[in-house]
Design an enzyme around this catalytic site. Structure first.
Site, PDB file in Angstrom:
ATOM      1  N   ASP A 156     -10.956  27.931   3.539  1.00 43.28           N
ATOM      2  CA  ASP A 156      -9.702  28.325   4.178  1.00 43.28           C
ATOM      3  C   ASP A 156      -9.919  28.750   5.621  1.00 43.28           C
ATOM      4  O   ASP A 156     -11.053  28.945   6.070  1.00 43.28           O
ATOM      5  CB  ASP A 156      -9.065  29.486   3.408  1.00 43.28           C
ATOM      6  CG  ASP A 156      -8.555  29.073   2.041  1.00 43.28           C
ATOM      7  OD1 ASP A 156      -8.184  27.896   1.883  1.00 43.28           O
ATOM      8  OD2 ASP A 156      -8.535  29.928   1.132  1.00 43.28           O
TER       9      ASP A 156
ATOM     10  N   TYR B 140     -20.735  31.484  -3.349  1.00 45.83           N
ATOM     11  CA  TYR B 140     -20.038  32.145  -2.249  1.00 45.83           C
ATOM     12  C   TYR B 140     -20.566  33.563  -2.111  1.00 45.83           C
ATOM     13  O   TYR B 140     -20.956  34.190  -3.102  1.00 45.83           O
ATOM     14  CB  TYR B 140     -18.532  32.205  -2.513  1.00 45.83           C
ATOM     15  CG  TYR B 140     -17.799  30.904  -2.328  1.00 45.83           C
ATOM     16  CD1 TYR B 140     -17.257  30.564  -1.095  1.00 45.83           C
ATOM     17  CD2 TYR B 140     -17.632  30.018  -3.389  1.00 45.83           C
ATOM     18  CE1 TYR B 140     -16.570  29.368  -0.920  1.00 45.83           C
ATOM     19  CE2 TYR B 140     -16.944  28.821  -3.226  1.00 45.83           C
ATOM     20  CZ  TYR B 140     -16.415  28.510  -1.986  1.00 45.83           C
ATOM     21  OH  TYR B 140     -15.738  27.324  -1.817  1.00 45.83           O
TER      22      TYR B 140
END
Length: 267
Positions: A53, A114
């Protein structure tokens, strides 16, 4: 005969609208494809392992592209050098390899990791401020670590998937969800077989509620059971998140042999 080139990419996502091309904003994909077109003389489509994003960073994004025989695209190392010479300072090609037609950066992936960085300082140090989130309240890291273990394993993560997206399934497997504290920084390490939209940031948002004492650690079990994102806390901001690495099965382990061989999903 066409070749498939695989890139390992690091980027600072601060100035970009995310990975995927956007008509009215600058994306990582657009920057890469613009430079490849400048080198090759024709458009080359770059396909990533996943779409980060706006504001999200990457240390080990993986992407591939096809290109026909061309004098500038015969040697992966030369491709890496040419791209790095033309890319802006906040995008770096860490490595490049040539592979077969069966490889796909997204569909061949078996795990992703992540990392979300939190600052325990009320005001982050200048060299950290673009890469971490400071909640500015005291956190109980031990309670957050306890809570995190309730999410490890295979679950329906519908409560942690942002609304507005359609999913064929919201069931995912987390292999690891750990918190690592070093001085004034806490890193949330999240490794799984796949992630829903904003899933990691929503998990971090829930852990922050636990850490500040709003809920007990067991509250994450209730969140899983509701399967309702609307009852969850706000997402953690994007700038603390980074795609650390992507793992692939043999023979596609060029960039993460060490991580893959020591990962729990390989057991």
């Amino acid at each position: 005969m066409t070749k498939k080139i695989v890139l390992q990419i690091a980027y600072q996502g601060t100035s970009y609208s995310g990975w995927q091309y956007q008509p009215n904003a600058l994306s990582i994909q657009e920057v890469l494809e613009t430079i490849l077109k400048k080198i090759a003389g024709f458009r080359i489509s770059v396909i990533s392992s996943g779409r980060t994003d706006a504001g999200v960073h990457a240390q080990g994004q993986i992407a591939h592209f096809h290109c026909p025989d061309h004098p500038h695209f015969t040697d992966p190392r030369q491709i890496q050098k040419m791209l790095n010479a033309l890319l802006p300072h906040d995008i770096v090609i860490r490595d490049a390899v040539m592979t077969d037609e069966d490889f796909h950066s997204r569909f061949s992936a078996i795990a992703k990791e992540y990392r979300y960085t939190l600052s325990l300082l009320p005001k982050p140090l200048p060299h950290h401020r673009l890469f971490c989130f400071s909640p500015r309240y005291k956190l109980n890291i031990a309670r957050m670590q306890e809570a995190a273990q309730y999410l490890v394993g295979t679950h329906d993560f519908a409560s942690f998937a942002n609304l507005g997206r359609e999913y064929s399934s919201t069931i995912r497997t987390l292999y690891t969800l750990d918190l690592s504290e070093q001085e004034h920084l806490v890193t949330v390490i999240c490794r799984g077989n796949g992630f829903l939209y904003k899933m990691v940031r929503n998990i971090v948002g829930a852990l922050l509620d636990i850490g500040k004492g709003k809920y007990p650690p067991e509250h994450l079990l209730d969140m899983l059971a509701t399967k309702d994102r609307r009852k969850g806390p706000p997402s953690a901001p994007p700038y603390g998140l980074s795609l650390h690495h992507v793992c692939y099965p043999p023979p596609y382990q060029w960039f993460c042999k060490h991580e893959h061989n020591n990962s729990s999903e390989g057991k």
